[in-house]
Scaffold this active site. Structure first.
Site, PDB file in Angstrom:
ATOM      1  N   LEU A  44     -24.784 -25.959 -20.136  1.00 14.44           N
ATOM      2  CA  LEU A  44     -24.516 -24.532 -19.968  1.00 14.44           C
ATOM      3  C   LEU A  44     -24.986 -24.123 -18.578  1.00 14.44           C
ATOM      4  O   LEU A  44     -25.706 -24.868 -17.922  1.00 14.44           O
ATOM      5  CB  LEU A  44     -25.260 -23.725 -21.036  1.00 14.44           C
ATOM      6  CG  LEU A  44     -24.830 -23.985 -22.483  1.00 14.44           C
ATOM      7  CD1 LEU A  44     -25.773 -23.285 -23.450  1.00 14.44           C
ATOM      8  CD2 LEU A  44     -23.392 -23.522 -22.713  1.00 14.44           C
ATOM      9  N   SER A  45     -24.605 -22.920 -18.158  1.00 14.81           N
ATOM     10  CA  SER A  45     -25.009 -22.511 -16.815  1.00 14.81           C
ATOM     11  C   SER A  45     -26.523 -22.487 -16.686  1.00 14.81           C
ATOM     12  O   SER A  45     -27.055 -22.765 -15.605  1.00 14.81           O
ATOM     13  CB  SER A  45     -24.413 -21.149 -16.459  1.00 14.81           C
ATOM     14  OG  SER A  45     -24.854 -20.153 -17.355  1.00 14.81           O
ATOM     15  N   GLU A  46     -27.247 -22.153 -17.781  1.00 13.36           N
ATOM     16  CA  GLU A  46     -28.710 -22.185 -17.737  1.00 13.36           C
ATOM     17  C   GLU A  46     -29.277 -22.649 -19.071  1.00 13.36           C
ATOM     18  O   GLU A  46     -28.759 -22.295 -20.140  1.00 13.36           O
ATOM     19  CB  GLU A  46     -29.304 -20.799 -17.432  1.00 13.36           C
ATOM     20  CG  GLU A  46     -28.808 -20.154 -16.169  1.00 13.36           C
ATOM     21  CD  GLU A  46     -29.331 -20.790 -14.902  1.00 13.36           C
ATOM     22  OE1 GLU A  46     -30.278 -21.601 -14.980  1.00 13.36           O
ATOM     23  OE2 GLU A  46     -28.792 -20.466 -13.827  1.00 13.36           O
ATOM     24  N   THR A  47     -30.345 -23.414 -18.975  1.00 13.89           N
ATOM     25  CA  THR A  47     -31.200 -23.716 -20.124  1.00 13.89           C
ATOM     26  C   THR A  47     -32.595 -23.223 -19.782  1.00 13.89           C
ATOM     27  O   THR A  47     -33.133 -23.548 -18.722  1.00 13.89           O
ATOM     28  CB  THR A  47     -31.219 -25.223 -20.431  1.00 13.89           C
ATOM     29  OG1 THR A  47     -29.896 -25.638 -20.802  1.00 13.89           O
ATOM     30  CG2 THR A  47     -32.179 -25.541 -21.570  1.00 13.89           C
TER      31      THR A  47
END
Length: 288
Positions: A44-47
């Site tokens: 995902l774009s951020e974790t």
């Protein structure tokens, strides 16, 4: 190793809209490379990784935690939607008893507080400065071709390039604009630019509430072709559009295919409140 993990869609009240972020609760210290491996796995774009600061802390009772954010390829110094997602997990799933949470991050202490219709993030406000179009002409033309540009600004604090499109365009134009991000890291490889913001002036409110401005965000330098809804860019957009519109309170919409709404309030102390909702769509255990 087993970690509780969640996925929450941020800056939306509905599942499968907004921006998804993975959120991991870290009881004990992780090996450093494990953060990046997990973020790559989540893709995902951020974790986000929420960690206890002291052995006696509790995810339910404590009000201060460490917080880090990783894209699939690197750690980032600031992320709004993953902070919102982390706060939603603590408030709504873990049932944290506090009304205000403090996160210790690479961008200093950030706070999240409960609101009746969402969560309010207390973030730094970053100024932008005018930039000569010809300094970034090649990058802009690679990204959006001959699309007319009204203004270009730069944020040295975040290394983001802000490109305001001509006021002659409307929301639907920005939503459907084809943006070429694949070659941008080759065009700009000095490290000066780490993200591209396209923004457009909003329309007056009609029968439905209007938006003061629109945006889209691209960060191929960090392995994210387009980020669906980006809280951190609104620390820049809020500064820019406040000056352009003469307003301290604004409503914003990020025009990705998933879309997301943000309420923005500039504060006298040089910071910005960003409010949004979140929908938690997945809960499980990560095993490694």
């Amino acid at each position: 190793m087993k970690l509780p993990i969640f996925i929450a869609d941020a800056f939306t009240a509905r599942a499968f809209r907004g921006n998804p972020a993975a959120v991991c609760l870290v009881e004990n210290k992780l090996e450093e490379d494990m953060h990046q491996k997990i973020a790559q796995e989540m893709n995902l774009s951020e974790t986000a990784f929420i960690r206890k600061l002291n052995p006696t802390d509790s995810f339910t009772q404590s009000s201060c935690f460490g917080l880090r954010w990783f894209t699939p390829v690197s750690e980032v110094p600031l992320c709004g939607h993953a902070t919102l997602a982390s706060s939603a997990v603590l408030f709504h799933k873990i049932k944290n008893t506090n009304n205000i949470l403090t996160f210790v991050t690479l961008s200093g202490e950030l706070r999240a507080r409960r609101a009746e219709d969402g969560i309010i993030l207390d973030f730094p406000l970053y100024p932008t400065y005018p930039l000569d179009f010809h300094e970034v002409k090649n990058l802009i033309e690679m990204a959006i071709g001959g699309t007319m540009v009204q203004d270009t600004h730069y944020s040295p604090d975040t290394q983001n390039l802000l490109v305001r499109l001509c006021d002659c365009y409307d929301r639907s134009f920005l939503e459907t604009l084809k943006v070429n991000t694949e070659n941008l890291p080759n065009i700009e490889n000095t490290g000066r630019v780490q993200g591209l913001i396209l923004t457009l002036k909003g329309e007056a409110a009609g029968q439905a509430p209007g938006f003061d401005f629109y945006s889209r965000y691209f960060a191929p330098w960090a392995g994210v072709a387009e980020d669906p809804v980006t809280g951190s860019t609104h620390t820049i957009l809020g500064s820019y559009w406040s000056q352009q519109l003469g307003k301290q309170e604004m409503r914003a919409f990020q025009c990705s295919s998933r879309g997301g709404e943000l309420d923005i309030s500039l504060r006298p102390n040089g910071r910005i409140d960003i409010k949004g909702g979140a929908a938690i769509v997945l809960e499980g255990t990560l095993t490694a």
